[in-house]
Scaffold this active site. Structure first.
Site, PDB file in Angstrom:
ATOM      1  N   HIS A 363      -9.690   6.781   7.287  1.00  0.00           N
ATOM      2  CA  HIS A 363      -9.846   6.238   5.934  1.00  0.00           C
ATOM      3  C   HIS A 363     -11.250   5.719   5.656  1.00  0.00           C
ATOM      4  O   HIS A 363     -11.499   5.145   4.586  1.00  0.00           O
ATOM      5  CB  HIS A 363      -8.853   5.092   5.717  1.00  0.00           C
ATOM      6  CG  HIS A 363      -7.417   5.496   5.723  1.00  0.00           C
ATOM      7  ND1 HIS A 363      -6.728   5.846   4.593  1.00  0.00           N
ATOM      8  CD2 HIS A 363      -6.547   5.609   6.753  1.00  0.00           C
ATOM      9  CE1 HIS A 363      -5.474   6.133   4.914  1.00  0.00           C
ATOM     10  NE2 HIS A 363      -5.345   6.008   6.214  1.00  0.00           N
ATOM     11  N   LYS A 555     -11.320  -3.876  -7.266  1.00  0.00           N
ATOM     12  CA  LYS A 555     -11.234  -3.343  -5.894  1.00  0.00           C
ATOM     13  C   LYS A 555     -11.825  -4.398  -4.971  1.00  0.00           C
ATOM     14  O   LYS A 555     -12.423  -5.353  -5.418  1.00  0.00           O
ATOM     15  CB  LYS A 555     -12.022  -2.023  -5.769  1.00  0.00           C
ATOM     16  CG  LYS A 555     -13.452  -2.120  -6.266  1.00  0.00           C
ATOM     17  CD  LYS A 555     -14.156  -0.765  -6.299  1.00  0.00           C
ATOM     18  CE  LYS A 555     -13.651   0.129  -7.417  1.00  0.00           C
ATOM     19  NZ  LYS A 555     -13.495   1.515  -6.942  1.00  0.00           N
ATOM     20  N   ARG A 556     -11.654  -4.239  -3.670  1.00  0.00           N
ATOM     21  CA  ARG A 556     -12.248  -5.196  -2.742  1.00  0.00           C
ATOM     22  C   ARG A 556     -13.746  -5.267  -3.004  1.00  0.00           C
ATOM     23  O   ARG A 556     -14.370  -4.279  -3.391  1.00  0.00           O
ATOM     24  CB  ARG A 556     -11.962  -4.764  -1.300  1.00  0.00           C
ATOM     25  CG  ARG A 556     -10.542  -4.979  -0.848  1.00  0.00           C
ATOM     26  CD  ARG A 556     -10.162  -6.425  -0.788  1.00  0.00           C
ATOM     27  NE  ARG A 556     -10.903  -7.161   0.226  1.00  0.00           N
ATOM     28  CZ  ARG A 556     -10.348  -7.652   1.362  1.00  0.00           C
ATOM     29  NH1 ARG A 556      -9.076  -7.436   1.632  1.00  0.00           N
ATOM     30  NH2 ARG A 556     -11.057  -8.330   2.238  1.00  0.00           N
ATOM     31  N   LYS A 561     -19.325  -0.493  -2.641  1.00  0.00           N
ATOM     32  CA  LYS A 561     -18.599  -0.258  -3.905  1.00  0.00           C
ATOM     33  C   LYS A 561     -19.481  -0.664  -5.097  1.00  0.00           C
ATOM     34  O   LYS A 561     -19.186  -0.362  -6.234  1.00  0.00           O
ATOM     35  CB  LYS A 561     -17.282  -1.018  -3.871  1.00  0.00           C
ATOM     36  CG  LYS A 561     -16.297  -0.529  -2.788  1.00  0.00           C
ATOM     37  CD  LYS A 561     -15.071  -1.416  -2.709  1.00  0.00           C
ATOM     38  CE  LYS A 561     -14.151  -1.048  -1.565  1.00  0.00           C
ATOM     39  NZ  LYS A 561     -13.286   0.110  -1.806  1.00  0.00           N
ATOM     40  N   THR A 663      -8.240   4.886  -4.725  1.00  0.00           N
ATOM     41  CA  THR A 663      -6.928   5.155  -5.331  1.00  0.00           C
ATOM     42  C   THR A 663      -6.809   4.417  -6.661  1.00  0.00           C
ATOM     43  O   THR A 663      -6.117   4.848  -7.571  1.00  0.00           O
ATOM     44  CB  THR A 663      -5.800   4.722  -4.362  1.00  0.00           C
ATOM     45  OG1 THR A 663      -6.109   3.430  -3.851  1.00  0.00           O
ATOM     46  CG2 THR A 663      -5.625   5.713  -3.242  1.00  0.00           C
ATOM     47  N   LYS A 667      -5.207   5.317 -10.566  1.00  0.00           N
ATOM     48  CA  LYS A 667      -4.297   4.458 -11.333  1.00  0.00           C
ATOM     49  C   LYS A 667      -4.853   4.204 -12.744  1.00  0.00           C
ATOM     50  O   LYS A 667      -4.125   4.251 -13.726  1.00  0.00           O
ATOM     51  CB  LYS A 667      -4.085   3.140 -10.578  1.00  0.00           C
ATOM     52  CG  LYS A 667      -3.412   3.311  -9.231  1.00  0.00           C
ATOM     53  CD  LYS A 667      -3.599   2.120  -8.305  1.00  0.00           C
ATOM     54  CE  LYS A 667      -3.109   2.423  -6.894  1.00  0.00           C
ATOM     55  NZ  LYS A 667      -3.495   1.376  -5.890  1.00  0.00           N
TER      56      LYS A 667
HETATM   57  C1  26W Z   1     -10.709  -3.303  11.220  1.00  0.00           C
HETATM   58  C2  26W Z   1     -10.883  -3.760   9.860  1.00  0.00           C
HETATM   59  C3  26W Z   1     -10.504  -2.689   8.888  1.00  0.00           C
HETATM   60  C4  26W Z   1      -9.401  -2.886   8.065  1.00  0.00           C
HETATM   61  C5  26W Z   1      -9.071  -1.908   7.144  1.00  0.00           C
HETATM   62  C6  26W Z   1      -9.836  -0.767   7.086  1.00  0.00           C
HETATM   63  C7  26W Z   1      -9.406   0.270   6.116  1.00  0.00           C
HETATM   64  C8  26W Z   1      -9.601   1.633   6.626  1.00  0.00           C
HETATM   65  C9  26W Z   1     -10.174   0.128   4.895  1.00  0.00           C
HETATM   66  C10 26W Z   1      -9.518   0.836   3.752  1.00  0.00           C
HETATM   67  O1  26W Z   1      -8.634   0.326   3.154  1.00  0.00           O
HETATM   68  N1  26W Z   1     -10.044   2.033   3.458  1.00  0.00           N
HETATM   69  C11 26W Z   1      -9.701   2.621   2.191  1.00  0.00           C
HETATM   70  O2  26W Z   1      -8.571   3.479   2.380  1.00  0.00           O
HETATM   71  C12 26W Z   1      -8.150   4.017   1.124  1.00  0.00           C
HETATM   72  C13 26W Z   1      -6.861   4.812   1.373  1.00  0.00           C
HETATM   73  O3  26W Z   1      -7.146   5.994   2.022  1.00  0.00           O
HETATM   74  C14 26W Z   1      -9.235   4.863   0.471  1.00  0.00           C
HETATM   75  O4  26W Z   1      -8.797   5.308  -0.768  1.00  0.00           O
HETATM   76  C15 26W Z   1     -10.517   4.065   0.326  1.00  0.00           C
HETATM   77  O5  26W Z   1     -11.564   4.888  -0.113  1.00  0.00           O
HETATM   78  C16 26W Z   1     -10.897   3.431   1.653  1.00  0.00           C
HETATM   79  O6  26W Z   1     -11.999   2.549   1.521  1.00  0.00           O
HETATM   80  C17 26W Z   1     -10.921  -0.547   7.893  1.00  0.00           C
HETATM   81  C18 26W Z   1     -11.259  -1.535   8.824  1.00  0.00           C
END
Ligand code: 26W
Length: 821
Positions: A363, A555-556, A561, A663, A667
């Site tokens: 992701h 978004k975060r 971003k 995503t 939406k």
């Molecule tokens: C270890 C800390 C951590 C926690 C969460 C993440 C996730 C991978 C971050 C995340 O939410 N990524 C997002 O995933 C979405 C679903 O596929 C994508 O649409 C977003 O572009 C992506 O940033 C990475 C590292």
């Protein structure tokens, strides 16, 4: 008896009313006059749940008899959002329930608003998991979502003096009617200690793990009902408990803390969600959490295998396991351990099953988000798993050496162990080596996964790499969030088949020029904008003009971003209006939403700057409401549902190549917002689907970005040569937005002018020009409304149903198992 049957599961208004009053009495122990809003919500929740349980039992029975192949979705995060309204939509009884509530004199919206959001995730990844669970049930594919039942989810965000303040999210304080505790489904999870060799009864050398600590994982089950089907799948979340919750010996000697120490120690494991969205914390507790739910889940699957099919040989036929990023990738080593150490399998047989059962989704490409664990921590916490990782690596690197003769650099890059500096276990490499399928989450992202992140692996296993572009569920993000628009679409299309077959939205296209539809389309949008304006006024005191363009970035908060690029445009508009107050500007409301990881200083400073700019502009009489800026606090699934229907413009402005998919972009577009964005993530495919002429594109492509970075990027050159850009940054440094304090935002502006890792300054000019196009386009309401209708009409691809169909067909090879209603 029929009556009881009827009130517990009947779908008629009478049955719902009786069911509600019964649950209020028998479960909440309340009668109407003294019932609190919470009692009313609980009664409504149980009345809805009653109508799901029957289908749940039936599904479980059918899946068992059919020995159906089951998708297990392992995710450290799930963001399901509030359940009540969504379950009423999936049961098809929203209208009936609304009438029943009305006749009982209940405020239906107040009851819906009472539900606490299960914030068991950070953002995109967690919400995607929830959308996928909704689509798996709707497509009638047997599946189990496995995760952690955090006692405290993502923090609640409040804004104090412009700064983000985190409040702990005690979402379970009032109980959770949607989960069913399964105290008997409990597994031991081992930590620490050492391993020892021994000879088993046939004299074969075996390994035993002697742990230092054992805690229990207990299952809590939440039913996941599909839309308009009888299928109900399972979300099984694990809670950590001490195997011995009270040590009487310690108590007897007066060591009261000692008596409960094990209990406290154990429960910390599922206590709280790590609020980091990208930067990797590398904390021991995080590794313990990951192993905790992985070990419980794999043990549970082995139990189900024995209960349904029998011997483990067909484990990879019965189950397919999807790893939602690397967070659950320890599952690969844990399955190997259980198959060999607990079920006497030899390495090759165990590996054959393991490799055929796992699939991995990546992701993110951000290097800082790729998980690695120090070998020292891994060895101390998971000594047996480190041995297994070494063994996997040995087998794997032998293959690599044979395939890429003499290419030791490649061997070093592909190894599961990073040897440079402190030795670390590369979880992404383990996930790729242990899985038979690896996919990215949008076409561009999956290409970059193959050409950059996992290039070596793609060279080695080209067929292992796939793309499955993300999707979102139209049930929650259209029908629940935007009932007005959903009704208008059903009327215009002549049916509501689009809800389960989103490509049917295409039927709108024929009406894209119809003035009647235009009118109603505009009414629906303006009504949603009024609702949001009232909601935001109530929470922030900022009053928005529904006639203005609602320009939304939610978004975060993260530098990639580029919320700060959005801010530079706002300051540009402000300066322009200050310079020529009588210009005929299209009024605009800039709406932001998003949480910053508590340890992410720059993201928190960006939130402060947004609120600081808002304070100055919103109170500047010369601006006179032509520009309004507001930061919506506590952006989450529940609050997001107020935003999507009300947006005219969706900001998807990340640096090309950084946002894996996005995503939120889907939406907003599904709710009639037009997108201003870069060629990044799924924006590329949204633009392909809706048509170039219906998308506001700007900025460098991913190729141009890496070209510029290869050539060397010097942000200050943009600052030096672009006067408007310079004046916008200088205005921030002037202290105007910080009561004269010229230092407050220096860290942000200095980083922009000197490093600018996400090339904000390079895309600034193109962005400003594109925003001017947006303002011009908005003046022509007919044209704008037509573009909005066409955007919705062409969003069929971005249903999570399509994504799940692709996983099922190309990766999981699973069939639907319909449970009739
Ligand atoms: C270890 C800390 C951590 C926690 C969460 C993440 C996730 C991978 C971050 C995340 O939410 N990524 C997002 O995933 C979405 C679903 O596929 C994508 O649409 C977003 O572009 C992506 O940033 C990475 C590292």
């Amino acid at each position: 008896d029929v009556d009881r049957e009827r009130t517990r599961t009947g779908m008629s208004k009478t049955a719902l009313k009786q069911g509600f009053l019964d649950n209020l009495f028998y479960i909440q122990g309340r009668f109407r006059e003294v019932a609190t809003p919470h009692d009313l919500y609980m009664a409504a929740a149980y009345t809805t749940r009653d109508r799901i349980l029957e289908r749940w039992i039936k599904s479980a029975q059918r899946y068992k008899t059919n020995q159906s192949r089951t998708v297990c979705y392992l995710s450290a995060e799930f963001l399901p959002g509030p359940h009540l309204a969504n379950n009423l939509v999936n049961l098809g009884i929203v209208e009936t329930a609304t009438e029943a509530a009305h006749e009982l004199g209940l405020d239906f919206d107040a009851i819906i608003a009472e539900e606490a959001e299960p914030g068991l995730g950070n953002g995109g990844l967690g919400r995607l998991a929830a959308c996928f669970m909704d689509s798996l049930s709707t497509l009638q594919i047997p599946s189990i979502g496995y995760g952690i039942r955090y006692e405290f989810g993502i923090f609640d965000q409040t804004i104090e003096d412009g700064w983000q303040v985190e409040k702990s999210d005690n979402w379970l304080r009032n109980g959770n009617p949607w989960e069913i505790p399964r105290p008997k489904i409990r597994f031991p999870v081992l930590y620490g200690g050492y391993t020892e060799q021994y000879r088993d009864h046939d004299g074969r050398s075996r390994t035993r793990w002697v742990p230092a600590q054992i805690i229990d994982g207990v299952a809590y089950d939440t039913p996941i009902l599909g839309y308009g089907v009888g299928n109900v799948n399972l979300l099984r979340l694990w809670k950590a408990e001490a195997s011995e919750s009270f040590d009487f010996q310690a108590f007897n000697v007066g060591d009261y803390y000692g008596a409960v120490h094990a209990k406290i120690e154990a429960e910390t494991i599922s206590k709280v969600l790590y609020p980091n969205d990208e930067p990797e914390a590398g904390k021991e507790l995080r590794l313990k959490q990951q192993f905790f739910f992985v070990s419980c889940s794999i043990q549970d699957m082995i139990r189900l295998q024995f209960n349904t099919v029998g011997p483990l040989d067909s484990f990879a036929e019965k189950f397919v396991i999807q790893l939602n990023d690397t967070h659950p990738s320890l599952a690969i080593a844990e399955l190997m351990r259980l198959l060999m150490d607990e079920h006497d399998m030899d390495w090759d047989r165990a590996w054959d099953i393991t490799h055929r059962v796992f699939c991995y989704t990546n992701h993110t490409l951000l290097p800082e988000a790729l998980e690695t664990w120090s070998v020292s921590l891994f060895e101390r916490l998971l000594p047996r798993h480190l041995e297994i990782v070494y063994e996997i690596n040995r087998h794997f690197l032998d293959e690599v050496r044979v395939h890429f003769l003499g290419d030791e650099d490649r061997v070093r890059r592909m190894s599961l162990i990073a040897e440079d500096g402190e030795r670390r276990v590369r979880m992404a490499n383990l996930a790729v080596v242990g899985s038979r399928a690896v996919n990215g989450v949008a076409a561009l992202h999956s290409e970059l996964v193959k050409t950059t992140l996992f290039k070596d692996f793609h060279d080695f296993w080209p067929d292992r790499f796939h793309n499955v572009t993300n999707g979102v569920t139209p049930r929650r993000f259209m029908v629940v969030a935007n009932p007005r628009l959903s009704r208008l679409i059903s009327e215009t299309c002549g049916s509501d088949d689009w809800i389960r077959d989103l490509d049917r939205l295409r039927d709108l296209e024929a009406h894209a020029m119809d003035s009647g539809l235009h009118e109603r389309w505009h009414e629906v949008k303006i009504a949603a904008k009024r609702d949001l304006a009232a909601w935001l006024k109530h929470r922030t005191g900022v009053l928005l003009d529904p006639e203005a363009i609602f320009d939304v970035q939610a978004k975060r908060i993260h530098e990639y971003k580029r919320q700060h690029l959005n801010l530079l445009h706002i300051i540009r508009c402000y300066q322009r209006l200050k310079q020529s107050p009588n210009q005929d500007m299209v009024p605009r409301a800039f709406i932001f939403g998003g949480k910053a990881a508590p340890g992410y200083f720059m993201a928190k400073l960006i939130i402060k700057l947004i609120n600081a700019v808002a304070e100055v502009i919103n109170n500047d009489p010369q601006i006179n409401g032509f520009i309004r800026v507001v930061f919506m606090p506590d952006f989450n699934v529940k609050n997001g549902q107020h935003l999507y229907p009300a947006a005219n413009l969706s900001e998807q402005i990340s640096l090309a190549g950084k946002e894996a998919s996005g995503t939120g972009n889907m939406k907003f577009s599904m709710n009639g917002a037009l997108t201003i964005g870069t060629l990044d993530g799924a924006n590329v495919e949204i633009r392909e689907e809706v048509g170039k002429e219906n998308f506001f594109l700007f900025g460098m492509s991913a190729e141009e970005v890496s070209q510029r970075q290869r050539e060397g990027y010097h942000p200050w050159e943009h600052y030096a040569k672009d006067a408007e850009l310079k004046s916008d940054i200088d205005l921030i440094n002037s202290g105007l937005f910080s009561h004269g304090d010229t230092q407050l935002f220096r860290p942000l502006t200095d980083r922009l002018v000197n490093q600018d890792p996400f090339m904000v300054l390079a895309d600034y000019r193109a962005y400003i020009a594109c925003q001017d196009h947006v303002a011009e386009a908005y003046r022509d309401h007919r044209h704008w409304t037509r573009m909005s209708i066409l955007n919705v009409a062409r969003m069929g691809k971005f249903s999570s149903d399509r994504a799940i169909r692709e996983y099922a067909e190309h990766i999981w090879r699973t069939e639907p198992h319909p449970i009739d209603l």
